[in-house]
Design an enzyme around this catalytic site. Sequence first.
Site, PDB file in Angstrom:
ATOM      1  N   PRO A 285      -6.221  10.445   4.548  1.00  0.00           N
ATOM      2  CA  PRO A 285      -5.907   9.299   3.681  1.00  0.00           C
ATOM      3  C   PRO A 285      -6.810   9.132   2.461  1.00  0.00           C
ATOM      4  O   PRO A 285      -6.507   8.314   1.589  1.00  0.00           O
ATOM      5  CB  PRO A 285      -6.050   8.099   4.618  1.00  0.00           C
TER       6      PRO A 285
ATOM      7  N   LYS B  44      -2.502   9.792  -0.853  1.00  0.00           N
ATOM      8  CA  LYS B  44      -1.374  10.585  -1.350  1.00  0.00           C
ATOM      9  C   LYS B  44      -0.153  10.578  -0.418  1.00  0.00           C
ATOM     10  O   LYS B  44       0.947  10.946  -0.846  1.00  0.00           O
ATOM     11  CB  LYS B  44      -1.812  12.050  -1.576  1.00  0.00           C
TER      12      LYS B  44
ATOM     13  N   HIS C 163      -4.018  -1.520 -11.169  1.00  0.00           N
ATOM     14  CA  HIS C 163      -5.446  -1.196 -11.313  1.00  0.00           C
ATOM     15  C   HIS C 163      -5.625  -0.043 -12.285  1.00  0.00           C
ATOM     16  O   HIS C 163      -4.885   0.939 -12.242  1.00  0.00           O
ATOM     17  CB  HIS C 163      -6.044  -0.787  -9.959  1.00  0.00           C
TER      18      HIS C 163
ATOM     19  N   TYR D 191     -14.610   3.713  -3.138  1.00  0.00           N
ATOM     20  CA  TYR D 191     -14.899   4.758  -2.150  1.00  0.00           C
ATOM     21  C   TYR D 191     -16.410   4.912  -2.051  1.00  0.00           C
ATOM     22  O   TYR D 191     -17.073   5.160  -3.061  1.00  0.00           O
ATOM     23  CB  TYR D 191     -14.281   6.088  -2.586  1.00  0.00           C
TER      24      TYR D 191
ATOM     25  N   TYR E  35      -5.596  11.415  -8.896  1.00  0.00           N
ATOM     26  CA  TYR E  35      -5.477  10.107  -8.243  1.00  0.00           C
ATOM     27  C   TYR E  35      -4.229   9.361  -8.711  1.00  0.00           C
ATOM     28  O   TYR E  35      -3.489   8.796  -7.920  1.00  0.00           O
ATOM     29  CB  TYR E  35      -6.748   9.272  -8.497  1.00  0.00           C
TER      30      TYR E  35
HETATM   31  C1  PHB Z   1      -5.407   1.287   1.383  1.00  0.00           C
HETATM   32  O1  PHB Z   1      -5.451   0.337   0.597  1.00  0.00           O
HETATM   33  O2  PHB Z   1      -4.935   1.153   2.522  1.00  0.00           O
HETATM   34  C2  PHB Z   1      -5.954   2.601   0.977  1.00  0.00           C
HETATM   35  C3  PHB Z   1      -6.515   2.756  -0.282  1.00  0.00           C
HETATM   36  C4  PHB Z   1      -7.010   3.976  -0.661  1.00  0.00           C
HETATM   37  C5  PHB Z   1      -6.943   5.049   0.210  1.00  0.00           C
HETATM   38  C6  PHB Z   1      -6.375   4.911   1.467  1.00  0.00           C
HETATM   39  C7  PHB Z   1      -5.882   3.664   1.854  1.00  0.00           C
HETATM   40  O3  PHB Z   1      -7.446   6.252  -0.162  1.00  0.00           O
END
Ligand code: PHB
Length: 402
Positions: A292, A296, A72, A201, A384
């Site tokens: 989460p 990271k 991505h 997000y 990120y």
């Molecule tokens: C996930 O795909 O499980 C995932 C993606 C982004 C995050 C946390 C978990 O910030």
Amino acid sequence: MRTQVGIVGAGPAGLTLAQLLRAEGVESVVLEARSRDYVEHRIRAGVLEQGTVDTLVGAGAGERLRREGIVHHGIGLQFGGERHRVPLSQLTGGAAIVIYGQTEIVKDLIAIRLDAGDPLHFEVEDVAVHDVESDRPRITYVHEGRPQELECDLVAGCDGFHGVCREAIPAAVLTEFWREYPYGWLGVLAHAAPAHGEVVYCNTERGFALLSLRSPEVSRLYLQCRPDEDVGEWPDERIWEELEARVAVPGYTLNRGPIAEKGVTGMRSYVAEPMRHGRLFLAGDAAHIVPPTGAKGLNLAISDVTLLAEAIADWHRGGKAALLDAYSDACLRRVWRAEHFSWWMTSMLHRPPDADPFDLQLQQSQLRYVVQSEAQARSLAENYVGVAGAAALTAPGARTPA
Ligand code: PHB
Ligand code: APR
């Protein structure tokens, strides 16, 4: 029994360390409290930094990852009913992330180790670490009903946040840093095609939501909830309705499908310093936890063991301890960069339970600034994709090896 490195814990940190050491000709024994089936089915995050991918590929554990991992180049950031894109690669000179579940990494590493016939013991009990201040540390444990003792040159504590290794560091030596958040995530794995191309997000008045994926057929979705939320309160229908209410933007519909997994996890930030005591070295969740938001946790664990494997190999080759001595400080520089980033993302994106109107205005202003200012967006992107973390390892002011 004797080995060069005794590794406690067969999560991503312990298994990757064992594989990296093997490539350097260093022997290890891996001890895991849970069953193989349990560790292979624990659903965790799935966003890999390029450095994490490089380590796994370099360690010979990248075959399926390269085939099935999805690259991505951006993420979505949604607030105020609008979806924006942060073009990660464009902002970081071409860096990207790879979507591949942590669970799959664990499966791949276990298969490689068992195929090679190297020691990896599941369902060990009563693990205890002894004499880490001496040059003959030991691990005692019970396996298949029999007490065992493993003498090691070094012990790697890769046993996660609830493990026993950290306790072997005397309280007088250990400093702990904490932050608890009044949030949990209800995570869902659904057999539904992700309708969004990228991870999104979402900051909404109803709370945070996250759209992620595992494959073209499997969605991974999260909803902000209370940390003590009972998953029983969330029948599938309620989950879909709440997701739709939070992620809806004009022209976007969520694909529904059977929910295969659901669970609630609390959120905290935690750091234990130092990450080394005598001949015990902590790595991954045993030493630090991040919320989460920002994905990271796994990446930090792999970064730790990359440094640890190099340091151990150097020591075994020439008896030089400089890299081992520098291990804790080096890891912690990157850890604190990720702690800051994860705390910042968490604070910016979640809805506090008793939201103060002033705080909510600050959140919205910060979100608008991130999508409006290239400098702000680049800062998010660098963190990120992990280039900010990698740079922190050698940042000005970094302490040099003793
Ligand atoms: C996930 O795909 O499980 C995932 C993606 C982004 C995050 C946390 C978990 O910030
Ligand atoms: N003895 C042996 N094994 C143990 C013990 C013990 N006393 N205590 C815990 N373990 C095992 C756990 O069962 C687990 O399999 O140690 C392993 C630790 O693995 P993880 O918790 O996955 O931690 P780590 O390998 O550091 O990986 C970090 O995992 O928690 C996520 O978000 C985190 O993605 C990050 C990653």
